[in-house]
Design a protein around this motif. Structure first.
Motif, PDB file in Angstrom:
ATOM      1  N   ASP A 106      67.645  72.907   3.515  1.00 47.74           N
ATOM      2  CA  ASP A 106      66.520  72.583   2.640  1.00 47.74           C
ATOM      3  C   ASP A 106      66.265  73.803   1.763  1.00 47.74           C
ATOM      4  OD1 ASP A 106      63.988  72.185   1.483  1.00 47.74           O
ATOM      5  OD2 ASP A 106      63.212  71.121   3.225  1.00 47.74           O
ATOM      6  N   LEU A 107      66.477  73.675   0.460  1.00 47.79           N
ATOM      7  CA  LEU A 107      66.321  74.814  -0.452  1.00 47.79           C
ATOM      8  C   LEU A 107      64.929  75.424  -0.345  1.00 47.79           C
ATOM      9  CD1 LEU A 107      67.363  76.595  -2.754  1.00 47.79           C
ATOM     10  CD2 LEU A 107      66.710  74.776  -4.355  1.00 47.79           C
ATOM     11  N   ASN A 108      63.917  74.594  -0.072  1.00 45.64           N
ATOM     12  CA  ASN A 108      62.544  75.091  -0.037  1.00 45.64           C
ATOM     13  C   ASN A 108      62.197  75.808   1.263  1.00 45.64           C
ATOM     14  OD1 ASN A 108      60.258  75.448  -1.603  1.00 45.64           O
ATOM     15  ND2 ASN A 108      59.214  73.663  -0.759  1.00 45.64           N
ATOM     16  N   ARG A 109      63.208  76.289   1.954  1.00 45.66           N
ATOM     17  CA  ARG A 109      63.009  77.154   3.113  1.00 45.66           C
ATOM     18  C   ARG A 109      63.760  78.471   2.949  1.00 45.66           C
ATOM     19  NH1 ARG A 109      59.894  73.832   3.231  1.00 45.66           N
ATOM     20  NH2 ARG A 109      59.370  72.309   4.848  1.00 45.66           N
ATOM     21  N   PHE A 110      64.274  78.737   1.729  1.00 48.73           N
ATOM     22  CA  PHE A 110      65.142  79.911   1.543  1.00 48.73           C
ATOM     23  C   PHE A 110      64.698  80.828   0.408  1.00 48.73           C
ATOM     24  CE2 PHE A 110      67.707  77.271   4.206  1.00 48.73           C
ATOM     25  CZ  PHE A 110      68.464  78.151   4.952  1.00 48.73           C
ATOM     26  N   ALA A 120      72.175  78.005  -0.255  1.00 45.77           N
ATOM     27  CA  ALA A 120      70.724  77.894  -0.461  1.00 45.77           C
ATOM     28  C   ALA A 120      70.135  79.231  -0.912  1.00 45.77           C
ATOM     29  CB  ALA A 120      70.050  77.420   0.823  1.00 45.77           C
ATOM     30  N   SER A 121      70.538  80.322  -0.269  1.00 47.43           N
ATOM     31  CA  SER A 121      70.032  81.649  -0.635  1.00 47.43           C
ATOM     32  C   SER A 121      70.465  82.044  -2.040  1.00 47.43           C
ATOM     33  CB  SER A 121      70.505  82.696   0.367  1.00 47.43           C
ATOM     34  OG  SER A 121      69.843  82.558   1.600  1.00 47.43           O
ATOM     35  N   GLU A 122      71.712  81.751  -2.390  1.00 48.23           N
ATOM     36  CA  GLU A 122      72.222  82.070  -3.732  1.00 48.23           C
ATOM     37  C   GLU A 122      71.437  81.315  -4.806  1.00 48.23           C
ATOM     38  OE1 GLU A 122      74.684  83.924  -5.065  1.00 48.23           O
ATOM     39  OE2 GLU A 122      75.968  84.553  -3.396  1.00 48.23           O
ATOM     40  N   LEU A 123      71.255  79.997  -4.596  1.00 51.88           N
ATOM     41  CA  LEU A 123      70.567  79.181  -5.583  1.00 51.88           C
ATOM     42  C   LEU A 123      69.100  79.586  -5.701  1.00 51.88           C
ATOM     43  CD1 LEU A 123      70.838  76.788  -7.537  1.00 51.88           C
ATOM     44  CD2 LEU A 123      70.249  75.277  -5.629  1.00 51.88           C
ATOM     45  N   ALA A 124      68.454  79.821  -4.559  1.00 55.05           N
ATOM     46  CA  ALA A 124      67.058  80.265  -4.576  1.00 55.05           C
ATOM     47  C   ALA A 124      66.911  81.581  -5.327  1.00 55.05           C
ATOM     48  CB  ALA A 124      66.545  80.411  -3.145  1.00 55.05           C
ATOM     49  N   SER A 125      67.846  82.489  -5.132  1.00 53.91           N
ATOM     50  CA  SER A 125      67.788  83.788  -5.798  1.00 53.91           C
ATOM     51  C   SER A 125      67.931  83.657  -7.308  1.00 53.91           C
ATOM     52  CB  SER A 125      68.886  84.708  -5.242  1.00 53.91           C
ATOM     53  OG  SER A 125      68.895  85.943  -5.910  1.00 53.91           O
ATOM     54  N   VAL A 126      68.854  82.819  -7.763  1.00 55.28           N
ATOM     55  CA  VAL A 126      69.038  82.612  -9.207  1.00 55.28           C
ATOM     56  C   VAL A 126      67.728  82.152  -9.835  1.00 55.28           C
ATOM     57  CG1 VAL A 126      70.165  81.167 -10.944  1.00 55.28           C
ATOM     58  CG2 VAL A 126      71.516  82.173  -9.100  1.00 55.28           C
ATOM     59  N   SER A 184      59.213  78.924   1.699  1.00 58.91           N
ATOM     60  CA  SER A 184      58.926  77.975   0.619  1.00 58.91           C
ATOM     61  C   SER A 184      58.716  78.725  -0.689  1.00 58.91           C
ATOM     62  CB  SER A 184      57.688  77.146   0.946  1.00 58.91           C
ATOM     63  OG  SER A 184      56.521  77.950   0.928  1.00 58.91           O
ATOM     64  N   LEU A 185      58.869  78.022  -1.782  1.00 61.45           N
ATOM     65  CA  LEU A 185      58.661  78.633  -3.095  1.00 61.45           C
ATOM     66  C   LEU A 185      57.240  79.175  -3.205  1.00 61.45           C
ATOM     67  CD1 LEU A 185      59.439  79.282  -6.009  1.00 61.45           C
ATOM     68  CD2 LEU A 185      58.844  76.923  -6.610  1.00 61.45           C
ATOM     69  N   ARG A 186      56.257  78.388  -2.742  1.00 64.45           N
ATOM     70  CA  ARG A 186      54.868  78.826  -2.859  1.00 64.45           C
ATOM     71  C   ARG A 186      54.607  80.120  -2.096  1.00 64.45           C
ATOM     72  NH1 ARG A 186      50.948  75.097  -0.629  1.00 64.45           N
ATOM     73  NH2 ARG A 186      52.701  73.985   0.296  1.00 64.45           N
ATOM     74  N   ALA A 187      55.116  80.193  -0.873  1.00 61.03           N
ATOM     75  CA  ALA A 187      54.881  81.389  -0.061  1.00 61.03           C
ATOM     76  C   ALA A 187      55.545  82.615  -0.668  1.00 61.03           C
ATOM     77  CB  ALA A 187      55.382  81.151   1.361  1.00 61.03           C
ATOM     78  N   ALA A 188      56.790  82.464  -1.113  1.00 61.30           N
ATOM     79  CA  ALA A 188      57.504  83.599  -1.708  1.00 61.30           C
ATOM     80  C   ALA A 188      56.855  84.019  -3.024  1.00 61.30           C
ATOM     81  CB  ALA A 188      58.971  83.230  -1.939  1.00 61.30           C
ATOM     82  N   ALA A 189      56.411  83.042  -3.806  1.00 55.79           N
ATOM     83  CA  ALA A 189      55.754  83.352  -5.077  1.00 55.79           C
ATOM     84  C   ALA A 189      54.449  84.100  -4.827  1.00 55.79           C
ATOM     85  CB  ALA A 189      55.510  82.073  -5.864  1.00 55.79           C
ATOM     86  N   LYS A 190      53.690  83.650  -3.837  1.00 56.88           N
ATOM     87  CA  LYS A 190      52.425  84.319  -3.522  1.00 56.88           C
ATOM     88  C   LYS A 190      52.662  85.777  -3.152  1.00 56.88           C
ATOM     89  CE  LYS A 190      48.430  84.034  -0.414  1.00 56.88           C
ATOM     90  NZ  LYS A 190      47.809  83.289   0.706  1.00 56.88           N
TER      91      LYS A 190
END
Length: 341
Positions: A106-110, A120-126, A184-190
């Protein structure tokens, strides 16, 4: 003083212009080249930077259509600040009509991701390094998962005054006070100082016109509230935001075929029958009963259920009847409103 250009993926976007930037991502196994398109609107005037993204889960289509309509708005010619619009983040899941990546992650866990890790980590990082870190605000568009539908509502850290202000501007009637799971995106963004609002509406692999209109209306309202777009000629009607105090899934007490009598957005009382689970071969039927007072904000769209399945999602509010009234008023308002162009 002339406003500076922004650079993304090695490409410069000048003030008062727009561009579509293709961010390289790992190839599919066909080795034909893959990219994540990012639409950049860089206003002539200073203002905040905000991203709008969809399809972090590849089977969630409503957000893709919301962003398609957003990109066509002539009002964006008056934009102050910078808008990054990403219709499809998880291009691999989108091509396969699945929530997940090819490795079932699940991308929203990476998030925020890292180079040299899993796909997942590569795509999330981009996405995170090229888009999220450039912004002060974000709106993440989602639907329900795995044959579940969501009533349009907001999720975010409502204790953050900036997030609460965005939620109120968005205009959806209900909100869940959630900071986001780890990864998640929200947690990392925060953690990076970026305020992100999540909009949940509809079900996977389906377009829902009401959810799409609600999402587009909400995004433009947030852009207006941040000073990125001028206010419309006519003041938009809004409903008071109702923030849930708690939530829980009502689970099937038996397996069978479920026939609902309660609907999304409906206020239900503790002990009220939500529907009945029937034996397909004509045996005993079992009622599904509400374990608490609240408003139904999600349900399963499949008729077949197994014992223990999450069938209806109930959120508790201090004033549940007012929450249902806000949902009803909002539904009429969104479908009757003439969309701003």
């Amino acid at each position: 003083m002339t406003r500076a250009s922004v650079t993304i993926g090695g490409q410069k976007v000048a003030p008062g212009s727009r561009a579509t930037v293709l961010l390289p991502v790992p190839d599919t196994f066909l080795r034909q080249g893959s990219a994540m398109p990012v639409h950049v609107f860089h206003g002539r005037r200073e203002g905040p930077a905000l991203f709008v993204c969809a399809a972090i889960h590849g089977d969630e289509l409503n957000g893709v259509e919301i962003i398609r309509r957003l990109l066509r708005l002539k009002r964006l010619n008056q934009l102050a600040g910078t808008l990054y619009a990403i219709p499809i983040v998880n291009i691999y899941g989108f091509m396969a009509n699945t929530r997940y990546l090819p490795d079932r992650r699940d991308l929203n866990r990476f998030f925020p991701g890292k180079e040299g890790g899993s796909l997942a980590s590569e795509l999330a990082s981009v996405f995170f390094e090229n888009v999220v870190r450039k912004c002060g605000y974000g709106i993440d568009l989602h639907t329900g998962s795995n044959h579940r539908r969501n009533l349009p509502h907001i999720r975010g850290d409502m204790e953050d005054p900036a997030v609460l202000s965005m939620a109120e501007a968005f205009g959806a009637p209900l909100a869940l006070d959630l900071s986001g799971m780890e990864g998640s995106l929200r947690a990392a963004a925060k953690d990076s100082g970026v305020r992100v609002l999540l909009f949940e509406a509809g079900e996977p692999l389906r377009f829902d016109e009401f959810s799409i209109r609600a999402g587009l209306r909400g995004i433009t309202s947030v852009l207006e509230s941040l000073g990125m777009l001028p206010a419309g000629k006519r003041k938009r009607r809004q409903v008071p935001l109702q923030i849930a105090t708690d939530r829980a899934w009502c689970r099937a007490p038996a397996s069978g075929l479920f026939r609902a009598v309660a609907k999304l957005g409906q206020h239900v009382g503790q002990g009220e029958v939500l529907g009945t689970i029937h034996d397909p071969f004509g045996g005993r039927s079992t009622d599904l009963v509400a374990p608490r007072d609240g408003v139904i904000i999600g349900d399963q769209s499949l008729a077949s259920v197994y014992k223990g399945d999450a069938v209806m999602h109930i959120a508790r509010f201090d004033a549940p009847r007012q929450a249902q009234a806000s949902v009803d008023e909002y539904s009429e308002m969104v479908m009757d409103a003439r969309m701003a162009r």
